[in-house]
Design an enzyme around this catalytic site. Sequence first.
Site, PDB file in Angstrom:
ATOM      1  N   ASP A  17      28.392 -79.689 -13.404  1.00 53.46           N
ATOM      2  CA  ASP A  17      27.687 -79.014 -14.540  1.00 53.46           C
ATOM      3  C   ASP A  17      26.384 -78.214 -13.830  1.00 53.46           C
ATOM      4  OD1 ASP A  17      26.942 -77.982 -16.748  1.00 53.46           O
ATOM      5  OD2 ASP A  17      26.654 -79.572 -17.904  1.00 53.46           O
ATOM      6  N   GLU A  90      30.002 -67.629 -18.201  1.00 58.04           N
ATOM      7  CA  GLU A  90      29.801 -67.348 -19.699  1.00 58.04           C
ATOM      8  C   GLU A  90      29.572 -65.902 -20.362  1.00 58.04           C
ATOM      9  OE1 GLU A  90      27.698 -69.981 -23.137  1.00 58.04           O
ATOM     10  OE2 GLU A  90      27.861 -70.766 -21.319  1.00 58.04           O
ATOM     11  N   LYS A 126      33.811 -68.467 -20.572  1.00 56.20           N
ATOM     12  CA  LYS A 126      33.092 -69.241 -21.503  1.00 56.20           C
ATOM     13  C   LYS A 126      32.548 -68.637 -22.494  1.00 56.20           C
ATOM     14  CE  LYS A 126      30.435 -73.381 -20.433  1.00 56.20           C
ATOM     15  NZ  LYS A 126      29.146 -74.081 -19.565  1.00 56.20           N
ATOM     16  N   THR A 150      32.977 -73.291 -25.491  1.00 58.34           N
ATOM     17  CA  THR A 150      31.649 -74.045 -25.429  1.00 58.34           C
ATOM     18  C   THR A 150      30.847 -74.196 -26.595  1.00 58.34           C
ATOM     19  OG1 THR A 150      29.740 -74.641 -23.998  1.00 58.34           O
ATOM     20  CG2 THR A 150      30.219 -72.249 -24.689  1.00 58.34           C
ATOM     21  N   PHE A 172      30.689 -81.292 -26.716  1.00 59.90           N
ATOM     22  CA  PHE A 172      29.431 -81.894 -26.449  1.00 59.90           C
ATOM     23  C   PHE A 172      29.238 -83.376 -26.629  1.00 59.90           C
ATOM     24  CE2 PHE A 172      26.648 -77.796 -25.234  1.00 59.90           C
ATOM     25  CZ  PHE A 172      27.798 -77.530 -24.462  1.00 59.90           C
TER      26      PHE A 172
END
Length: 316
Positions: A17, A90, A126, A150, A172
């Site tokens: 990440d 993303e 994403k 996400t 998350f």
Amino acid sequence: MTSLLDSLRQYTTVVADTGDFEAMRALRPTDATTNPSLILKAVQLDAYKPLLEQTVRAHRGAPAPELADRLLVAFGQEILRIVPGRVSTEVDARLSFDTRGTIERARGLIALYEAAGVPRERVLIKIASTWEGIQAARVLQQEGVRCNLTLLFALPQAVACAQAGVQLISPFVGRIYDWHKKAAGAQWVEADHSGAQDPGVQSVTRIYRYYKHFGIRTEIMGASFRNSGQILALAGCDLLTISPELLAELAGREGSVAPALSAEQALDQAIERMPADEVSFRTLMNEDAMASEKLSEGIRAFVADGRKLDTLIASA
């Protein structure tokens, strides 16, 4: 002795990440995932400024959204030279409530990758897990564009993503933990909310069991960790995306990891199907203060960092 990280790799695909290439080289993840905040942080480091400058110089005069996407793809290309698997790139968070805009931006990102010789199978687009984002992903998946949904904080989001046929979700952990700890205030007892009792871990575990119980093929990638205990409590999850700091901690500790999640055990549980229509989605999200607040907060933060990135690009 085996490190905790190497032991974890027996049960879970480890993802970095970060936007830091050197951290990836050192820690050898299978995949890598980025977001606007990570890319913004990376391009401000001396080591990565040349990538920003080269991108702007090669396409000077292009509109700001195009330059931003070209920079994201430039980072993605470099990452794919390091990791053997996939990179997540993303879509601008400012499009989180714009289905058509998200689809068009995602198609543009894939076109840039393919023009650079990167097959779409190595890229995950994403997208925020809003209703509009999930519907965009439904269309993109049908076109062969694989999506990573996400900012996912609750089972209704995960169920809608599965119904849309998305490739992967990123529920998350740490941000859920943060919300509950803040809400509890002085009543919070850390020892009572660690490991399997962590509210973020429990959320991902619930999603994992739902997916495996009903044979849903969408991949689950736990994300946003605050400590290594959260990671170890999700050993066995399909994928875990972990910061370089926590990867280094796990790599430096000897020991073995036992899988905490099991698809076989999920099959034996009594789980009811959840509706995935728009009214049910919006109603259930509205009833979940944590999920609705963290989703909105996350989008605002990514939008703010997207704007900062635009400013950096304009001044390069």
